[in-house]
Design a protein around this motif. Sequence first.
Motif, mmCIF file in Angstrom:
data_model
loop_
_atom_site.group_PDB
_atom_site.id
_atom_site.type_symbol
_atom_site.label_atom_id
_atom_site.label_comp_id
_atom_site.label_asym_id
_atom_site.label_seq_id
_atom_site.Cartn_x
_atom_site.Cartn_y
_atom_site.Cartn_z
ATOM 1 N N ILE A 78 -25.591 -22.198 3.744
ATOM 2 C CA ILE A 78 -25.578 -23.593 4.171
ATOM 3 C C ILE A 78 -24.234 -24.197 3.788
ATOM 4 C CG2 ILE A 78 -26.673 -25.856 3.963
ATOM 5 C CD1 ILE A 78 -29.251 -24.416 3.197
ATOM 6 N N SER A 79 -23.508 -24.686 4.792
ATOM 7 C CA SER A 79 -22.190 -25.261 4.526
ATOM 8 C C SER A 79 -21.944 -26.434 5.454
ATOM 9 C CB SER A 79 -21.099 -24.190 4.707
ATOM 10 O OG SER A 79 -21.177 -23.623 6.006
ATOM 11 N N THR A 80 -21.142 -27.370 4.987
ATOM 12 C CA THR A 80 -20.761 -28.533 5.803
ATOM 13 C C THR A 80 -19.450 -28.223 6.502
ATOM 14 O OG1 THR A 80 -21.864 -30.039 4.276
ATOM 15 C CG2 THR A 80 -20.267 -30.989 5.797
ATOM 16 N N ILE A 81 -19.474 -28.268 7.839
ATOM 17 C CA ILE A 81 -18.292 -27.894 8.614
ATOM 18 C C ILE A 81 -17.917 -29.014 9.587
ATOM 19 C CG2 ILE A 81 -18.823 -25.438 8.459
ATOM 20 C CD1 ILE A 81 -19.840 -25.566 11.340
ATOM 21 N N GLU A 82 -16.669 -29.025 9.981
ATOM 22 C CA GLU A 82 -16.213 -29.969 10.996
ATOM 23 C C GLU A 82 -16.896 -29.644 12.330
ATOM 24 O OE1 GLU A 82 -14.141 -32.521 10.893
ATOM 25 O OE2 GLU A 82 -13.335 -32.346 8.841
ATOM 26 N N LEU A 83 -17.293 -30.679 13.034
ATOM 27 C CA LEU A 83 -17.959 -30.455 14.308
ATOM 28 C C LEU A 83 -17.076 -29.665 15.268
ATOM 29 C CD1 LEU A 83 -20.529 -31.118 15.962
ATOM 30 C CD2 LEU A 83 -19.291 -33.061 16.880
#
Length: 348
Positions: A78-83
């Motif tokens: 689970i990671s937060t990425i740029e759209l």
Amino acid sequence: MRIAFFVNSIEGEAPYYTTTWLALAALARGHEVCYVTPGDFVLRPDDSMLIRATTLDGAKPKKPETLLGALKSKQAKISTIELGEVDVLFLRNDPSEDADSRPWAVYVGTNFGRLAAARGIIVLNDPEGLALAQNKLYFQGFPELVRPTTLISRSIEEIRAFIDSHSRGVVLKPLQGSGGKNVFKIGSKDEVNLNQIFEVASGGGYLIAQDFLPDAVAGDIRLFLMNGRPLERDGVYAAFRRIPAKGDVRSNIHASGRPEAATITPEVLAIAEKLRPKLVEDGMFLVGLDIVGDKVLEVNVFTPGGFPEIAAIVGVDFSDEVITALENKLHLQELYRGRVPNRTLATL
């Protein structure tokens, strides 16, 4: 290509879901996939947009159970990425599932989908079109010729009068709903339990009353359209017949209906053609039509299912055609440098 599948919840995904088969087909063609849920979008003060994406570490799974097992286990990343790291946002959620328990989640897909499309991400089905289809009122925009006679109301007096004018009986169901939940066959206005049925079915708002079609006893045909046209491979159509359980008016597979082979006649194709102009105008890339006789009962635009059932019946997995279509859309977007609007690109 990286495809983000937007779903109600990862925990709720199942091996027999069409979304699961689409993800497997994408992986098999060498693409990356990730899953996104209603709580996973971020819009920062600088107007940058991010997603909290669930992806897989390790070998690419080849079976539905393996894929979902990995997504729901510690193997998931689970990671937060740029759209902008996503090429396609595939909206595959069912808003009606969240209407009661998480009303805040109902419009997340269409609202954030609009923002994603404005930032150059391919969003399917087109979020502007889906916003028009948040409930079954959308169905009233198709030609009257292909629709059963319909009343939409919350008035039991109006519904009783409608029932009285249809000797074959009517089908009563919520305006906002899916999966055959709270669908009832009413034989006459003197139905003993009509008041109780009305209370149960109208709990979520307005009701639809439709003229009962006798052909529905034999079930309906689920026919998939892609880019506005029937999805087929070498003359085999992405379609199957859904047979209701004995004594049940619902043919939904989740409501104990069973799948069988369907014969797609020129008459069925003619019905689909009558719906094509609006579906194309609204950017509806992948759609499931539920057809009884010469009428369409439902136009499923959010998360139509049935690919596993079709594969079991006719031996063709149409997921590959869908992913190939996504590849083509990405190619067209790059060719035109983003100048083709998302709604137009959705059905090219």
